[in-house]
Design an enzyme around this catalytic site. Structure first.
Site, PDB file in Angstrom:
ATOM      1  N   CYS A   1      -5.425  -1.971   3.013  1.00 40.56           N
ATOM      2  CA  CYS A   1      -5.256  -1.804   4.455  1.00 40.56           C
ATOM      3  C   CYS A   1      -6.397  -2.480   5.210  1.00 40.56           C
ATOM      4  O   CYS A   1      -6.673  -3.654   5.021  1.00 40.56           O
ATOM      5  CB  CYS A   1      -5.148  -0.315   4.795  1.00 40.56           C
TER       6      CYS A   1
ATOM      7  N   LYS B   1      -9.645   3.035  -2.791  1.00 42.95           N
ATOM      8  CA  LYS B   1     -10.100   2.532  -1.488  1.00 42.95           C
ATOM      9  C   LYS B   1     -11.408   3.200  -1.086  1.00 42.95           C
ATOM     10  O   LYS B   1     -11.540   4.421  -1.111  1.00 42.95           O
ATOM     11  CB  LYS B   1      -9.028   2.786  -0.429  1.00 42.95           C
TER      12      LYS B   1
ATOM     13  N   GLU C   1       0.825  -1.214   0.000  1.00 46.85           N
ATOM     14  CA  GLU C   1       0.000   0.000   0.000  1.00 46.85           C
ATOM     15  C   GLU C   1       0.862   1.267   0.000  1.00 46.85           C
ATOM     16  O   GLU C   1       1.906   1.318   0.643  1.00 46.85           O
ATOM     17  CB  GLU C   1      -0.894  -0.008   1.243  1.00 46.85           C
TER      18      GLU C   1
END
Length: 552
Positions: free
Chosen positions: A412, A359, A294
């Site tokens: 995440c 995301k 990430e």
């Protein structure tokens, strides 16, 4: 001291003594979470919690008094549990300590204080249906399981360290998550832990030992289910796919992870990915897909032609890179600021970006500020060094990378939400791809807990998990939650592995939380059945007593 005497002493606690014991029991329960996985700690904690709740009914106080006491006990238990289980969040405040150290108490004490409200509500719900018999154990389990579910959905949701992770930490016992999911495991874990509380009841020997005996059988049944479900050998792999995961172990403070250090950072990534023998760039490694973690770059990859040219020089023909990267979007009419996204991007062998996922589920205070204008006016900002923080993506959707089955992208902590890791639609993904950066938390329990929860998603869904983490734990996990290959926390390196194939859809993937809801209903129904049985027994005793009184 006998168990009955210990139970009576615990029930008799009041005031600060009772609060302190509740905090200590909650902290003890945290030892059942990763990386420790000490199940007996959960047994002691939940048994003690039941005895504390028993104490709110001593001498039958008014209901409001009992509910207030239950709320205090529940909050103290939750506060101890969350402080002991989430203290590592404080490490993030010390990465750039000159800017965030002052706020450390908010993360280490403030967040647990807020999360403990859910535990307090669960204890109050259990107290409303409390009884003196064994059924209270199931009522307690249902209330705490329901509390975990609510905590995982209210506001942005935060199901971290749900009680079910006490079982989810152990691959054999975790297999039942394929049926009931994490929240169902929470109900079962609390019931198993609280069952021995009945040994402190002043009743017949058979009655008090029935619940712990049943709990022992249930634990054995969970282990047997896991043993039957787990195949003897490895699962089949996807033909023609060889993954290489790069774990750079790069610090995240503003001084080292900065635009000024972009060149040494890129050199580190390229050299580590290629290997000392340059097997990747030469094509000798056989790797088809390279994966970086990430937010890998301290710059916008799409804007940096030099970095993409370096990636193109690294990748042999046909090999692609999947990497975390910040992305900026063109300003829309009327917008005065640029929007940034935490993205997972596909980079082709010519350096072109051919696919992007933004995301959707952002981390409050980490990636954006709730009530941003108000808090920014007070001088606060999110942890990530992005002007205004990240914007959320519009929809969780599959990512289609050449040579791979459909990818369910998880950036995440998107991986911690049960039932939400697979995008909606008719197409079932072939893998869960979790890119993350746990460097903020150092060598603490946090990264282990994060990995354990991501691994449970693989078991729930029957899908392999591929995980690239900046500082670890990077891994390839099969659909049963078994480790195929991994890199430990705090080490740099690469791992090469084949991609495990999917297995048949699990009951949880088909029915989601329906079976959890049935489990909750059965637990609460046990109270009704217990009350009716007790009423019938009392009625029979009255009849017998009346008969003897009449001289029959």
């Amino acid at each position: 001291m006998t168990l009955v005497a210990l139970a009576d002493r615990t029930r008799g606690l009041r005031g600060w003594s009772r609060a302190a014991v509740a905090v200590a029991l909650g902290a003890l329960a945290a030892l059942a979470m990763a990386p420790y996985g000490v199940l007996p700690a959960l047994v002691v904690a939940m048994t003690g919690a039941v005895w504390l709740l028993d104490g709110t009914r001593v001498k039958a106080p008014p209901l409001r008094v009992g509910l207030k006491a239950a709320a205090v006990i529940g909050w103290c238990f939750g506060f101890g549990f969350f402080v002991a289980g989430l203290w590592w969040l404080g490490a993030a405040f010390l990465v750039d300590n000159d800017e965030f150290a002052w706020a450390l108490p908010l993360g280490v004490v403030g967040l647990p204080a807020g999360l403990a409200l859910f535990t307090a509500a669960s204890f109050v719900a259990a107290r409303l249906l409390w009884s003196a018999g064994p059924a209270r154990v199931l009522v307690f389990a249902a209330a705490l399981g329901l509390g975990d579910y609510v905590r995982g959905h209210v506001l942005t949701g935060f199901p971290w360290n749900a009680f079910g992770m006490a079982l989810g930490e152990h691959v054999l016992l975790a297999q039942f998550a394929s049926v009931v999911g994490l929240y169902g495991l929470s109900v079962i874990a609390v019931a198993l832990g609280a069952a021995p509380a009945t040994t402190g009841d002043a009743a017949g020997l058979k009655a008090v030992w029935l619940p712990p005996a049943a709990a022992g059988l249930l634990l054995a049944a969970l282990a047997a289910y896991g043993a039957l479900r787990l195949p003897v050998g490895p699962v089949a792999t996807v033909p023609g796919v060889k993954l290489r995961i790069m774990q750079p172990n790069l610090a995240q403070d503003a001084r080292r992870f900065s635009y000024d250090n972009r060149e040494p950072i890129m050199r580190h990534y390229l050299a580590l990915s290629d290997g000392p023998d340059r097997a990747l760039s030469s094509g000798a490694s056989g790797v088809t897909h390279l994966i970086w973690p990430e937010s890998a770059f301290p710059f916008i990859l799409a804007r940096n032609d030099e970095a993409r040219a370096q990636i193109a020089a690294l990748l042999p023909p046909g090999v692609i890179l999947l990497t975390g990267a910040a992305r900026s979007a063109p300003r829309l009419p009327g917008e005065i600021t640029t929007r940034f996204f935490n993205a997972l991007q596909i980079v082709a062998d010519d350096g072109g970006i051919t696919g992007t996922y933004d995301k959707v589920h952002l981390v409050p205070f980490g990636e954006y500020l709730p009530l941003g204008d108000v808090l920014q006016g007070l001088g606060l900002r999110q942890f990530v060094h992005v002007p205004g923080g990240f914007s959320a993506g519009s929809v969780h959707e599959l990512l289609h990378a050449p040579g791979l089955p459909p990818v369910a992208p998880l950036i995440c902590y998107e991986a911690i939400f049960p039932g939400a890791v697979v995008p909606a639609g008719d197409v079932r993904p072939g893998l869960l791809l979790n890119v993350t950066n746990d460097a903020w938390f150092g060598d603490t329990p946090g990264p282990y807990q994060h990995f354990s929860q991501a691994r449970l998603r693989a078991i729930e869904e029957g899908l392999p998990l591929v995980r690239a983490a900046n500082t670890g734990i990077s891994a390839v996990v099969d659909p049963y939650g078994r480790m195929v290959a991994s890199l430990p926390l705090g080490k740099e390196g690469v791992l090469d592995a084949a991609l495990p194939s999917v297995i048949v859809p699990t009951p949880y993937s088909l029915h989601r939380d329906l079976l959890f809801a049935i489990l909750i209903a059965c637990c609460f129904l046990s109270r009704t059945v217990s009350d009716r049985r007790e009423a019938m027994q009392n009625a029979e005793q009255e009849i017998v007593s009346g008969a003897h009184g009449d001289g029959i």
